[in-house]
Motif scaffolding. Structure first.
Motif, PDB file in Angstrom:
ATOM      1  N   ARG A  68       0.862  -1.178   0.000  1.00 18.65           N
ATOM      2  CA  ARG A  68       0.000   0.000   0.000  1.00 18.65           C
ATOM      3  C   ARG A  68       0.900   1.229   0.000  1.00 18.65           C
ATOM      4  O   ARG A  68       2.101   1.137   0.245  1.00 18.65           O
ATOM      5  CB  ARG A  68      -0.905  -0.009   1.220  1.00 18.65           C
ATOM      6  CG  ARG A  68      -0.133   0.151   2.538  1.00 18.65           C
ATOM      7  CD  ARG A  68      -1.078   0.020   3.735  1.00 18.65           C
ATOM      8  NE  ARG A  68      -0.317  -0.140   4.948  1.00 18.65           N
ATOM      9  CZ  ARG A  68      -0.069   0.860   5.809  1.00 18.65           C
ATOM     10  NH1 ARG A  68      -0.512   2.084   5.569  1.00 18.65           N
ATOM     11  NH2 ARG A  68       0.622   0.640   6.905  1.00 18.65           N
TER      12      ARG A  68
ATOM     13  N   LEU B 280       2.867   4.242   1.286  1.00 18.63           N
ATOM     14  CA  LEU B 280       3.455   4.329   2.611  1.00 18.63           C
ATOM     15  C   LEU B 280       4.760   5.107   2.510  1.00 18.63           C
ATOM     16  O   LEU B 280       5.538   4.902   1.590  1.00 18.63           O
ATOM     17  CB  LEU B 280       3.744   2.889   3.081  1.00 18.63           C
ATOM     18  CG  LEU B 280       3.822   2.575   4.547  1.00 18.63           C
ATOM     19  CD1 LEU B 280       2.653   3.150   5.316  1.00 18.63           C
ATOM     20  CD2 LEU B 280       3.876   1.067   4.717  1.00 18.63           C
TER      21      LEU B 280
ATOM     22  N   LEU C 262       9.230   6.056   7.128  1.00 23.93           N
ATOM     23  CA  LEU C 262       8.360   5.652   8.225  1.00 23.93           C
ATOM     24  C   LEU C 262       8.197   4.135   8.254  1.00 23.93           C
ATOM     25  O   LEU C 262       8.317   3.501   9.311  1.00 23.93           O
ATOM     26  CB  LEU C 262       6.990   6.320   8.033  1.00 23.93           C
ATOM     27  CG  LEU C 262       5.926   5.937   9.053  1.00 23.93           C
ATOM     28  CD1 LEU C 262       6.390   6.335  10.448  1.00 23.93           C
ATOM     29  CD2 LEU C 262       4.600   6.637   8.723  1.00 23.93           C
TER      30      LEU C 262
ATOM     31  N   PHE D 286      11.222   2.546   9.613  1.00 25.46           N
ATOM     32  CA  PHE D 286      11.281   2.695  11.079  1.00 25.46           C
ATOM     33  C   PHE D 286      10.395   1.662  11.761  1.00 25.46           C
ATOM     34  O   PHE D 286      10.813   0.985  12.711  1.00 25.46           O
ATOM     35  CB  PHE D 286      10.839   4.107  11.462  1.00 25.46           C
ATOM     36  CG  PHE D 286      10.705   4.317  12.941  1.00 25.46           C
ATOM     37  CD1 PHE D 286      11.828   4.537  13.730  1.00 25.46           C
ATOM     38  CD2 PHE D 286       9.454   4.285  13.549  1.00 25.46           C
ATOM     39  CE1 PHE D 286      11.696   4.724  15.102  1.00 25.46           C
ATOM     40  CE2 PHE D 286       9.322   4.458  14.929  1.00 25.46           C
ATOM     41  CZ  PHE D 286      10.455   4.686  15.699  1.00 25.46           C
ATOM     42  N   MET D 287       9.191   1.527  11.274  1.00 28.44           N
ATOM     43  CA  MET D 287       8.265   0.579  11.876  1.00 28.44           C
ATOM     44  C   MET D 287       8.795  -0.853  11.778  1.00 28.44           C
ATOM     45  O   MET D 287       8.789  -1.610  12.762  1.00 28.44           O
ATOM     46  CB  MET D 287       6.898   0.662  11.180  1.00 28.44           C
ATOM     47  CG  MET D 287       6.194   2.008  11.296  1.00 28.44           C
ATOM     48  SD  MET D 287       5.711   2.430  12.974  1.00 28.44           S
ATOM     49  CE  MET D 287       4.434   1.206  13.265  1.00 28.44           C
TER      50      MET D 287
ATOM     51  N   SER E 223      12.104  -1.388  13.912  1.00 28.64           N
ATOM     52  CA  SER E 223      11.801  -1.402  15.344  1.00 28.64           C
ATOM     53  C   SER E 223      11.149  -2.719  15.726  1.00 28.64           C
ATOM     54  O   SER E 223      11.526  -3.367  16.718  1.00 28.64           O
ATOM     55  CB  SER E 223      10.845  -0.246  15.686  1.00 28.64           C
ATOM     56  OG  SER E 223      11.499   0.992  15.506  1.00 28.64           O
ATOM     57  N   THR E 224      10.175  -3.094  14.974  1.00 28.95           N
ATOM     58  CA  THR E 224       9.416  -4.288  15.297  1.00 28.95           C
ATOM     59  C   THR E 224      10.267  -5.551  15.241  1.00 28.95           C
ATOM     60  O   THR E 224      10.323  -6.339  16.194  1.00 28.95           O
ATOM     61  CB  THR E 224       8.252  -4.429  14.302  1.00 28.95           C
ATOM     62  OG1 THR E 224       7.428  -3.261  14.395  1.00 28.95           O
ATOM     63  CG2 THR E 224       7.445  -5.668  14.604  1.00 28.95           C
TER      64      THR E 224
ATOM     65  N   ALA F 293      13.013  -5.623  17.911  1.00 30.90           N
ATOM     66  CA  ALA F 293      12.501  -5.828  19.264  1.00 30.90           C
ATOM     67  C   ALA F 293      12.162  -7.293  19.493  1.00 30.90           C
ATOM     68  O   ALA F 293      12.499  -7.881  20.526  1.00 30.90           O
ATOM     69  CB  ALA F 293      11.266  -4.957  19.489  1.00 30.90           C
ATOM     70  N   ILE F 294      11.516  -7.873  18.508  1.00 30.22           N
ATOM     71  CA  ILE F 294      11.133  -9.262  18.694  1.00 30.22           C
ATOM     72  C   ILE F 294      12.364 -10.174  18.730  1.00 30.22           C
ATOM     73  O   ILE F 294      12.466 -11.065  19.572  1.00 30.22           O
ATOM     74  CB  ILE F 294      10.137  -9.689  17.600  1.00 30.22           C
ATOM     75  CG1 ILE F 294       8.802  -8.972  17.872  1.00 30.22           C
ATOM     76  CG2 ILE F 294       9.946 -11.199  17.586  1.00 30.22           C
ATOM     77  CD1 ILE F 294       7.807  -9.093  16.758  1.00 30.22           C
TER      78      ILE F 294
ATOM     79  N   GLU G 280       4.836 -15.538  13.004  1.00 26.04           N
ATOM     80  CA  GLU G 280       4.031 -14.450  13.548  1.00 26.04           C
ATOM     81  C   GLU G 280       4.582 -13.088  13.162  1.00 26.04           C
ATOM     82  O   GLU G 280       3.845 -12.182  12.767  1.00 26.04           O
ATOM     83  CB  GLU G 280       3.969 -14.571  15.080  1.00 26.04           C
ATOM     84  CG  GLU G 280       3.208 -15.779  15.576  1.00 26.04           C
ATOM     85  CD  GLU G 280       1.750 -15.737  15.153  1.00 26.04           C
ATOM     86  OE1 GLU G 280       1.060 -14.750  15.488  1.00 26.04           O
ATOM     87  OE2 GLU G 280       1.313 -16.683  14.455  1.00 26.04           O
ATOM     88  N   THR G 281       5.876 -12.966  13.286  1.00 26.03           N
ATOM     89  CA  THR G 281       6.469 -11.667  12.974  1.00 26.03           C
ATOM     90  C   THR G 281       6.300 -11.345  11.496  1.00 26.03           C
ATOM     91  O   THR G 281       6.035 -10.198  11.119  1.00 26.03           O
ATOM     92  CB  THR G 281       7.966 -11.670  13.362  1.00 26.03           C
ATOM     93  OG1 THR G 281       8.103 -12.124  14.694  1.00 26.03           O
ATOM     94  CG2 THR G 281       8.552 -10.277  13.230  1.00 26.03           C
TER      95      THR G 281
ATOM     96  N   ARG H 201       3.931 -12.334   9.622  1.00 21.16           N
ATOM     97  CA  ARG H 201       2.528 -11.953   9.437  1.00 21.16           C
ATOM     98  C   ARG H 201       2.300 -10.518   9.901  1.00 21.16           C
ATOM     99  O   ARG H 201       1.638  -9.722   9.233  1.00 21.16           O
ATOM    100  CB  ARG H 201       1.654 -12.901  10.262  1.00 21.16           C
ATOM    101  CG  ARG H 201       0.206 -12.457  10.255  1.00 21.16           C
ATOM    102  CD  ARG H 201      -0.704 -13.503  10.835  1.00 21.16           C
ATOM    103  NE  ARG H 201      -2.077 -13.176  10.490  1.00 21.16           N
ATOM    104  CZ  ARG H 201      -3.043 -14.046  10.369  1.00 21.16           C
ATOM    105  NH1 ARG H 201      -2.777 -15.342  10.537  1.00 21.16           N
ATOM    106  NH2 ARG H 201      -4.263 -13.673  10.072  1.00 21.16           N
ATOM    107  N   LEU H 202       2.863 -10.206  11.037  1.00 20.64           N
ATOM    108  CA  LEU H 202       2.719  -8.859  11.600  1.00 20.64           C
ATOM    109  C   LEU H 202       3.217  -7.816  10.621  1.00 20.64           C
ATOM    110  O   LEU H 202       2.518  -6.857  10.279  1.00 20.64           O
ATOM    111  CB  LEU H 202       3.522  -8.785  12.910  1.00 20.64           C
ATOM    112  CG  LEU H 202       3.599  -7.433  13.622  1.00 20.64           C
ATOM    113  CD1 LEU H 202       2.258  -7.110  14.281  1.00 20.64           C
ATOM    114  CD2 LEU H 202       4.694  -7.430  14.662  1.00 20.64           C
TER     115      LEU H 202
ATOM    116  N   TYR I  64       1.155  -5.389   7.902  1.00 22.12           N
ATOM    117  CA  TYR I  64       1.266  -3.943   8.043  1.00 22.12           C
ATOM    118  C   TYR I  64       1.584  -3.284   6.702  1.00 22.12           C
ATOM    119  O   TYR I  64       1.055  -2.229   6.353  1.00 22.12           O
ATOM    120  CB  TYR I  64       2.338  -3.610   9.063  1.00 22.12           C
ATOM    121  CG  TYR I  64       2.721  -2.159   9.087  1.00 22.12           C
ATOM    122  CD1 TYR I  64       1.834  -1.193   9.592  1.00 22.12           C
ATOM    123  CD2 TYR I  64       3.947  -1.736   8.591  1.00 22.12           C
ATOM    124  CE1 TYR I  64       2.183   0.153   9.615  1.00 22.12           C
ATOM    125  CE2 TYR I  64       4.301  -0.403   8.617  1.00 22.12           C
ATOM    126  CZ  TYR I  64       3.412   0.543   9.124  1.00 22.12           C
ATOM    127  OH  TYR I  64       3.753   1.856   9.139  1.00 22.12           O
TER     128      TYR I  64
ATOM    129  N   LYS J  40       1.109  -4.395   3.621  1.00 24.34           N
ATOM    130  CA  LYS J  40       0.191  -4.588   2.486  1.00 24.34           C
ATOM    131  C   LYS J  40      -1.074  -3.764   2.595  1.00 24.34           C
ATOM    132  O   LYS J  40      -1.539  -3.444   3.682  1.00 24.34           O
ATOM    133  CB  LYS J  40      -0.159  -6.092   2.412  1.00 24.34           C
ATOM    134  CG  LYS J  40       1.024  -6.873   1.835  1.00 24.34           C
ATOM    135  CD  LYS J  40       0.552  -8.004   0.950  1.00 24.34           C
ATOM    136  CE  LYS J  40       1.733  -8.494   0.089  1.00 24.34           C
ATOM    137  NZ  LYS J  40       1.620  -9.952  -0.154  1.00 24.34           N
TER     138      LYS J  40
END
Lengths: 206, 206, 206, 206
Positions: free
Chosen positions: D156, D158, D162, D165-166, D169-170, D173-174, D196-197, D199-200, D204, D206
DNA sequence: AATGAATGAGCCTTCATTCAT
DNA sequence: CATGAATGAAGGCTCATTCAT
């Protein structure tokens, strides 16, 4: 290893320096103990008097206690050398002569550094050096006991351990108190004390 | 307790309280000295154990040293009471009996509070109270000397001061060492030691 | 006890003073940590900045570590109060709203004292306070998990513990990094980040 | 090894030795950091473990900090090599595959030397090397951003920065939390987490 | 270059003593 | 008088760094 060069085994310089530093520290500690008392024997002060930095102090001694222990060790070793020599020298002498000699040596030994002796007598129990000190005590008891057993025939029947305890306690106490009482240190007085102590001990053993 | 006269001239309350506080402090100091060692005997800790505030401690004792001095004083006084009584009791007994009794008392006296005795023996020199302690030492020497002079006829010719020195040194050393050696504290062993010490001393004096 | 006077239970003065001293110390520690770094946070310096003597510091905190622990505790408690309140507030909201609110709060919470937060994030692992810190971590995980379980029907099938781990890790990381990047702290940017993070998380859960 | 050309242009011996010494020092530092903690990482100890004298340490590193910096550098370089390779490998893969691979690599990278990683994570901020570390962080952001820009069409609309960064970070962190939680390191669990990650993140984007 | 003895500032902590309440 | 919070000098010890050999 076998073909080691014939040159003099000169210890490298640093080793000598180390030794000097260690000596200076032990000596400084002893001096402070004697002249200023235990309270003033801080590691910083010791280092200062030794002409060394605190850091160096801790390079050679892991703690203040270790330093005090070294002083004790050195002093005791000095005394024990005299004492051991005396026992060797006396081994075959008859009781009377032996006791007289040993009493003399005891008083002399307490003279080696009377002030240090006094301070250590006071400080030793504090630090956990009782063990080491007791080792010397045991050694002395053993030396006396051995002598007594060798000369059993000259004495009345007596448990050797007990007799050793009595003799050591007595002789040491008199030597100790003699040194503590500065007044008793005249040559004449010492002579009298040796006579009396000899009489006391020999009288007891016979 | 029940029949206590109703008009007891009770010293004003504050005086009694003072006394109690002082006692509590001295007692706390002694207890700490024995159970936790000199290192742990900080004024704050002493006050705490005594159930009193540090401020109050300083109301009654100008310094920590004064407190330690009081403990020493109390302990010595206790011992001296026993010792003085013994000399009174023994004054007219013949040497043999007297010595035996005094040796026994010496060992008993060292027993009164052996741990406290040991700690004090270590700390006294450090706390500058040697003088006071030496006063007791002098008193003991004097008592012995007096006894010996009264019984001069039972003994060989001997300088009384010298003889006192010998006797006190000897007896005290043996009593001291006996207490230090926990092993020697069996009733049987003590009996033997009393016998031996008596023999040692009497043999010397006669 | 029952007839306690009706007067206001005024905490005695000393209690207030103590409290003030403790606060001053914790505050001073925090300030130093933030402004001068961990290295400079010596006990003497802390005491000085707190306008208190080192002695007082040790009256209230048994060690330097305890002080740091107190700072951590205080900061964490502050954050947790905000966080707990947020969870209470959000308990019945649908996922989308709840997540948005929680993300916002997370970023706000990291704002409470960003510099302190950063320093502590660095220092915490050193001191053995992991346990306590992890307690907070656990609490947060539990709160999230509880929320998720209550709203299970709004989500796809998902292990609650795992989902909680993913959500907490994600949200916290973004909040953390946002605060670390001073640049991202414009109001507008924060709004965008909240939107994005909400989308990220909600998209994952649904 | 055996067929090594006999004329190896061997860098002069001293250069090789230098290199060896430097390596030994960095290695020793890392080992100590991991096995004994930052507190124990004194320069003297490091030199000792490296089998080198302190003097030599200072020949190669101007300060302790420089040494720690070298360790950090080395570790980060190791990780970055893995990461760079992953990005190269992934450059043309579609989002889903790419993300899955990158997440896997991130967790693996955090595994390289988890203990060292943890210690450094704690110590870096304190040693003023944040700047250098942030350089790596920037590089990663850039790599992600570049990838995202190349694959813009799969996502999508974006902002790339940004989004980077998202994602960073994600994922980080995981990966980080996964390593910290020793419990999550079972092979099965890692698989789940990667799923899971992925998918997360993909959800986000898409 | 290598060595390691030496340095000394500075850290954490204790404790006898004071003083406001 | 009691209380106990506050003081601060001083002590033991560590460690990054230097320098003579």
């Amino acid at each position: 290893m076998a073909r080691k060069p014939p040159t003099t085994p000169r210890k490298n310089a640093s080793q000598e320096r180390s030794r000097a530093t260690v000596d200076a520290l032990v000596e400084a500690t002893a001096r402070i103990l004697v002249k200023e008392g235990f309270e003033k024997a801080s590691t910083n002060h010791i280092a200062e008097i030794a002409g060394v930095s605190v850091g160096s102090l801790y390079q050679y001694f892991p703690s203040k206690e270790a330093l005090v222990a070294a002083v004790i060790e050195r002093h005791n070793e000095e005394i024990m050398n005299v004492v051991r020599a005396a026992f060797a020298e006396v081994a075959d002498l008859p009781i009377e002569k032996a006791v007289r000699r040993l009493v003399t040596v005891a008083i002399e030994a307490h003279h080696i550094d009377p002030n240090l002796h006094r301070v250590l007598a006071e400080q030793i129990p504090r630090s956990g050096h009782l063990a080491e000190v007791e080792a010397y005590s045991h050694e002395i008891h053993a030396l006396v006991r051995t002598y007594l057993e060798r000369h059993r025939k000259e004495m009345r029947k007596l448990d050797p351990a007990l007799a050793a305890f009595m003799c050591v306690s007595t002789i040491e106490a008199i030597a100790h108190n003699t040194v503590l009482n500065g007044e008793m240190l005249s040559e004449k007085m010492v002579k009298v004390l040796v006579d009396e102590t000899t009489r006391l001990v020999v009288g007891y053993l016979k």
